[in-house]
Scaffold this active site. Structure first.
Site, mmCIF file in Angstrom:
data_model
loop_
_atom_site.group_PDB
_atom_site.id
_atom_site.type_symbol
_atom_site.label_atom_id
_atom_site.label_comp_id
_atom_site.label_asym_id
_atom_site.label_seq_id
_atom_site.Cartn_x
_atom_site.Cartn_y
_atom_site.Cartn_z
ATOM 1 N N HIS A 19 -31.715 -3.619 5.827
ATOM 2 C CA HIS A 19 -30.434 -4.331 5.736
ATOM 3 C C HIS A 19 -29.539 -3.561 4.771
ATOM 4 C CE1 HIS A 19 -28.255 -8.472 5.198
ATOM 5 N NE2 HIS A 19 -27.409 -7.450 5.053
ATOM 6 N N HIS A 21 -25.480 -1.807 4.729
ATOM 7 C CA HIS A 21 -24.191 -1.484 5.353
ATOM 8 C C HIS A 21 -23.751 -0.132 4.811
ATOM 9 C CE1 HIS A 21 -23.720 -5.706 6.713
ATOM 10 N NE2 HIS A 21 -24.443 -5.952 5.618
ATOM 11 N N HIS A 199 -26.500 -11.653 10.722
ATOM 12 C CA HIS A 199 -26.438 -12.293 9.412
ATOM 13 C C HIS A 199 -26.347 -13.805 9.670
ATOM 14 C CE1 HIS A 199 -25.542 -8.329 7.936
ATOM 15 N NE2 HIS A 199 -25.204 -8.722 6.725
ATOM 16 N N GLU A 202 -26.595 -16.939 4.989
ATOM 17 C CA GLU A 202 -26.235 -16.335 3.684
ATOM 18 C C GLU A 202 -25.362 -17.364 2.963
ATOM 19 O OE1 GLU A 202 -23.684 -12.901 3.967
ATOM 20 O OE2 GLU A 202 -24.136 -12.209 1.922
HETATM 21 N N1 ADE Z 1 -20.739 -6.961 5.288
HETATM 22 C C1 ADE Z 1 -21.195 -6.210 4.288
HETATM 23 N N2 ADE Z 1 -22.002 -6.912 3.489
HETATM 24 C C2 ADE Z 1 -22.071 -8.165 4.014
HETATM 25 C C3 ADE Z 1 -22.753 -9.363 3.660
HETATM 26 N N3 ADE Z 1 -23.538 -9.438 2.590
HETATM 27 N N4 ADE Z 1 -22.556 -10.435 4.420
HETATM 28 C C4 ADE Z 1 -21.757 -10.394 5.482
HETATM 29 N N5 ADE Z 1 -21.104 -9.303 5.857
HETATM 30 C C5 ADE Z 1 -21.258 -8.190 5.141
HETATM 31 ZN ZN ZN Z 2 -25.388 -7.607 4.931
#
Ligand code: ADE
Ligand code: ZN
Length: 346
Positions: A19, A21, A199, A202
Site C-alpha cells: 500500500h 502511493h 481503500h 479509513e
Molecule cells: N491517496 C493517497 N493517500 C491516500 C489515503 N491515505 N487515503 C485515500 N487516498 C489516498
Molecule cells: Zn492509501
C-alpha cells in the site's frame, strides 16, 4: 527484545510493501529540484517551510497538499526520478517486492499524457528489478471524488498498457464517495482481467468495506480500520482471510487514530485478520515501511513472532505467483531462524 534489537530485526527482515502511493513518496527536496527544472514556482519558499505545512486534521487536508505537490510532475523523467528515489529508499529497508499505486487522473487532468506518467514509473520499476532485485506490481487507482464517467475514460486510456497493470484501485476522499459509485467500472475492469483493491474503512463506515467486498470483488482492502466496528464484518474478513493493508503512521498523521498506542493493529491480530504493515504516503507521514513496523512494534509491544507474521503476510497477500510467494516466505523464515540462533548464542 531490547529497543535496538527490535530495530535491527525489523530493518533486516525481508518484506513486501502493498500500500504505497507513488505520488506520496515525493520528498520536499526532490519536489523543489523538479519544480526548478520545470520553471514552476512552489507556494512555499523552502523545504522546511513545505515540511512545516505537513500537519493534517483529516484525510482531505492531506489530499489538498498531496495533489498540489504532484502538480510539478510534468515530464517522463520526473516520474522516473520520483519512482527511482522511492526504490532506493526501500532497497535500504530490505523490501524485496512492492505493489505501488499511481493516480493517473491527478496528471491527465493537468494535460500530462497517460503515456508520460506510466512510462516514467515503469522504466524506474524495471531498473529497480534489474539493478536492485526488487520485484513489483503496478496498481492504477481511480480518484473516487471524480465521476464514474471519468473512471471509465481512465480505464480506456489504460488499455494499451494493460500488460503493465495488475490491478485497479480506489483512493482519494472516502466519505460521501462509496464503492457503489464505481461498481460498474470495477465490473468492467474485472471482465478485462484486472484484479481489484479499494481503500475502505479509513474514514468511511464499515458499510463501505462490505461494498468493496461484495460489489467491487476486491482481493484486498486498503486500510480497513473501521471494520472493527462491525462484528459480522470482522468474522467475514477473518473467514476469507481477506488482506488488510494497514498504514499506522498514516493513520496517526491523518487522525484516524488519536494515539499510536490505540492503533487497531493489535486487535486485528488478535482477531486473526490477515493484516500487513505499509507506509501509504511516506514523504508526508514521517516514515517509510520500517518506521511503520517500528512504530507499532514499540507502541503495541509486538513480539518477534508477530513481526515475522506481518512480514510473511506481506508476501502472502501480494499479487506474486504462488512459487515466488513460497520462495520469499522461506527467505523470511530463514531470517528468523538465524535471528534465533544468534540470540541463543548470546
Ligand atoms: N491517496 C493517497 N493517500 C491516500 C489515503 N491515505 N487515503 C485515500 N487516498 C489516498
Ligand atoms: Zn492509501
Amino acid at each position: 527484545m531490547s529497543q535496538s534489537d527490535i530495530e535491527k530485526f525489523i530493518a533486516g527482515i525481508p518484506k513486501a510493501e502493498l500500500h504505497l502511493h507513488i505520488e506520496g513518496t515525493f520528498e520536499p527536496e526532490l519536489m523543489f529540484e523538479i519544480a526548478a527544472r520545470n520553471s514552476i514556482k512552489l507556494k512555499y519558499n523552502s523545504v522546511d517551510e513545505l515540511r512545516a505545512a505537513y500537519n493534517f486534521n483529516n484525510l482531505q487536508e492531506f489530499l489538498d497538499i498531496y495533489y498540489s505537490g504532484a502538480n510539478v510532475l510534468i515530464k517522463e523523467k520526473d516520474f522516473y526520478d520520483l519512482t527511482w528515489a522511492y526504490l532506493q529508499k526501500i532497497h535500504a529497508q530490505h523490501v524485496l517486492h512492492t505493489e505501488i499505486f499511481f493516480d493517473p487522473q491527478t496528471h491527465t487532468s493537468r494535460g500530462i499524457s497517460f503515456d508520460t506518467v506510466i512510462t516514467g514509473i515503469r522504466r524506474a520499476l524495471e531498473d529497480g528489478r534489474e539493478k536492485l532485485g526488487i520485484s513489483y506490481r503496478l496498481i492504477l487507482s481511480f480518484l473516487r471524488h471524480l465521476s464514474e464517467a471519468d473512471a471509465f475514460k481512465t480505464l480506456e486510456e489504460a488499455l494499451p498498457y494493460q500488460s503493465w497493470i495488475t490491478a485497479i484501485g480506489l483512493d482519494s476522499s472516502e466519505k460521501g464517495h462509496p464503492p457503489t459509485k464505481f461498481e460498474r467500472v470495477f465490473t468492467k475492469a474485472r471482465e478485462l482481467g484486472f484484479l481489484t483493491v479499494a481503500h475502505a474503512g479509513e474514514e468511511g463506515p464499515p458499510e463501505y468495506v462490505w461494498e468493496a467486498l461484495n460489489l467491487l470483488n476486491v482481493s484486498r482492502i486498503d486500510h480497513g480500520n473501521r471494520s472493527l466496528e462491525d462484528q459480522n464484518l470482522v468474522e467475514e474478513l477473518a473467514k476469507r482471510q481477506m488482506p488488510l493493508t494497514v498504514c499506522p503512521l498514516s493513520n496517526l498523521k491523518l487522525k484516524v487514530v488519536k494515539d499510536i498506542r490505540q492503533h487497531p493493529l493489535a486487535e486485528m491480530l488478535r482477531k486473526n485478520l490477515m493484516v500487513t504493515v505499509n507506509s501509504d504516503d511516506p514523504a508526508y507521514f514521517g516514515g517509510y515501511i520500517n518506521e511503520n513496523y517500528l512504530a507499532v512494534a514499540k507502541a503495541l509491544n509486538l513480539t518477534a513472532e508477530q513481526i515475522l507474521l506481518l512480514a510473511k503476510n506481506s508476501f502472502k497477500a501480494s499479487f506474486l505467483s504462488e512459487a515466488d510467494k513460497i520462495d520469499l516466505i522461506e527467505k523470511t523464515d530463514n531470517y528468523y531462524r538465524k535471528y534465533l540462533e544468534n540470540n541463543s548464542l548470546n
